[in-house]
Design a protein around this motif. Sequence first.
Motif, mmCIF file in Angstrom:
data_model
loop_
_atom_site.group_PDB
_atom_site.id
_atom_site.type_symbol
_atom_site.label_atom_id
_atom_site.label_comp_id
_atom_site.label_asym_id
_atom_site.label_seq_id
_atom_site.Cartn_x
_atom_site.Cartn_y
_atom_site.Cartn_z
ATOM 1 N N HIS A 4 45.024 43.714 41.803
ATOM 2 C CA HIS A 4 44.781 45.162 41.751
ATOM 3 C C HIS A 4 44.225 45.627 40.408
ATOM 4 O O HIS A 4 43.465 46.582 40.357
ATOM 5 N N THR A 5 44.619 44.974 39.334
ATOM 6 C CA THR A 5 44.336 45.484 37.992
ATOM 7 C C THR A 5 43.529 44.482 37.169
ATOM 8 O O THR A 5 43.365 43.324 37.559
ATOM 9 N N GLU A 6 43.065 44.933 36.017
ATOM 10 C CA GLU A 6 42.380 44.028 35.095
ATOM 11 C C GLU A 6 43.301 42.887 34.666
ATOM 12 O O GLU A 6 42.849 41.753 34.516
ATOM 13 N N GLU A 7 44.579 43.169 34.511
ATOM 14 C CA GLU A 7 45.534 42.125 34.146
ATOM 15 C C GLU A 7 45.623 41.074 35.250
ATOM 16 O O GLU A 7 45.720 39.878 34.966
ATOM 17 N N ASP A 8 45.584 41.513 36.521
ATOM 18 C CA ASP A 8 45.598 40.572 37.644
ATOM 19 C C ASP A 8 44.343 39.702 37.635
ATOM 20 O O ASP A 8 44.399 38.501 37.925
ATOM 21 N N VAL A 9 43.208 40.312 37.311
ATOM 22 C CA VAL A 9 41.951 39.577 37.249
ATOM 23 C C VAL A 9 42.039 38.501 36.167
ATOM 24 O O VAL A 9 41.702 37.336 36.390
ATOM 25 N N CYS A 37 29.241 35.608 33.587
ATOM 26 C CA CYS A 37 29.252 36.878 34.308
ATOM 27 C C CYS A 37 28.609 36.792 35.686
ATOM 28 O O CYS A 37 28.145 35.737 36.117
ATOM 29 N N ALA A 38 28.619 37.940 36.328
ATOM 30 C CA ALA A 38 27.906 38.199 37.581
ATOM 31 C C ALA A 38 28.460 37.382 38.739
ATOM 32 O O ALA A 38 29.670 37.337 38.948
ATOM 33 N N GLY A 39 27.564 36.746 39.489
ATOM 34 C CA GLY A 39 27.919 36.155 40.767
ATOM 35 C C GLY A 39 29.017 35.117 40.742
ATOM 36 O O GLY A 39 29.875 35.099 41.624
ATOM 37 N N VAL A 40 29.018 34.249 39.744
ATOM 38 C CA VAL A 40 30.035 33.195 39.720
ATOM 39 C C VAL A 40 31.442 33.787 39.584
ATOM 40 O O VAL A 40 32.391 33.294 40.188
ATOM 41 N N THR A 124 29.523 43.219 40.603
ATOM 42 C CA THR A 124 28.823 42.157 39.876
ATOM 43 C C THR A 124 28.845 42.423 38.373
ATOM 44 O O THR A 124 28.675 41.514 37.571
ATOM 45 N N SER A 125 29.105 43.648 37.976
ATOM 46 C CA SER A 125 29.116 44.038 36.562
ATOM 47 C C SER A 125 30.456 43.658 35.942
ATOM 48 O O SER A 125 31.253 44.508 35.545
ATOM 49 N N ILE A 126 30.669 42.368 35.869
ATOM 50 C CA ILE A 126 31.932 41.856 35.348
ATOM 51 C C ILE A 126 31.643 40.582 34.568
ATOM 52 O O ILE A 126 30.760 39.812 34.936
ATOM 53 N N GLY A 127 32.347 40.404 33.469
ATOM 54 C CA GLY A 127 32.162 39.211 32.662
ATOM 55 C C GLY A 127 33.485 38.724 32.111
ATOM 56 O O GLY A 127 34.417 39.514 31.920
ATOM 57 N N ILE A 128 33.546 37.416 31.904
ATOM 58 C CA ILE A 128 34.729 36.814 31.296
ATOM 59 C C ILE A 128 34.283 35.948 30.129
ATOM 60 O O ILE A 128 33.173 35.422 30.116
ATOM 61 N N SER A 129 35.146 35.845 29.147
ATOM 62 C CA SER A 129 34.849 35.071 27.952
ATOM 63 C C SER A 129 36.170 34.578 27.367
ATOM 64 O O SER A 129 37.243 34.839 27.931
ATOM 65 N N GLU A 135 42.002 33.099 24.173
ATOM 66 C CA GLU A 135 42.505 34.059 25.161
ATOM 67 C C GLU A 135 41.367 34.520 26.065
ATOM 68 O O GLU A 135 40.258 34.730 25.589
ATOM 69 N N VAL A 136 41.681 34.684 27.343
ATOM 70 C CA VAL A 136 40.673 35.159 28.287
ATOM 71 C C VAL A 136 40.381 36.631 28.017
ATOM 72 O O VAL A 136 41.295 37.452 27.915
ATOM 73 N N LEU A 137 39.097 36.931 27.903
ATOM 74 C CA LEU A 137 38.633 38.304 27.728
ATOM 75 C C LEU A 137 37.918 38.734 29.006
ATOM 76 O O LEU A 137 37.274 37.916 29.670
ATOM 77 N N LEU A 138 38.017 40.005 29.319
ATOM 78 C CA LEU A 138 37.369 40.561 30.495
ATOM 79 C C LEU A 138 36.579 41.787 30.090
ATOM 80 O O LEU A 138 37.064 42.614 29.310
ATOM 81 N N THR A 139 35.366 41.893 30.593
ATOM 82 C CA THR A 139 34.637 43.144 30.490
ATOM 83 C C THR A 139 34.278 43.580 31.901
ATOM 84 O O THR A 139 33.813 42.778 32.708
#
Length: 191
Positions: A4-9, A37-40, A124-129, A135-139
């Motif tokens: 549900h949340t960014e933390e869950d992601v 980012c994007a599709g993957v 699709t406007s999502i990225g991880i780093s 630490e996992v970062l999310l945008t």
Amino acid sequence: MIIHTEEDVILLVKQDKWLMDILRTAAQLHLPDWWVCAGVVRSKFWDVLHGYQEPTPAADIDVIYFDPSNLDEENEKVLEHRLAELRPGLPWSVKNEARMHKVNNLPPYLSSVDAISKFPETATSIGISLSSVGEVLLTAPWGVQDLVHLRVKPTPFFRAAPNGAQIYEQRIAQKQWTRQWPNLSIFGMTD
């Protein structure tokens, strides 16, 4: 798994060995302002939310970064080759967002996150780093709600762009995402 949340992601990313391997591999390039980012990323969540045990094969693994000091497209090919050496057999795609605005006929992007905010769909406007300490970062410039509720909607940027409707509608028709993920809800430009 309920998401549900960014933390869950972020938790799902941390628990996914394949995504974490992708992030650790990309991190070895030490790129400025880099994101997978994007599709993957989107497809991973759609697979999980559809209950799929096997992941949908990735057409490409988008690694973006922002480096205005080196706009040579050939450098991106060198980086793709390096990723292929580090983790062979994956469809790596590397793009420097400091130059991609030209390809997209847009004003210059300010950062990788700014570029992600200008992708066509909110999901699709999502990225991880990874941070410098792993630490996992999310945008998610437009949030994660459309992603986690299986909604495909145009980003506000695309809603306002002169040719946004045409590009968005073409992508929806071309991608045919509901064939792979039948629980998706596809929204038009005015929905």
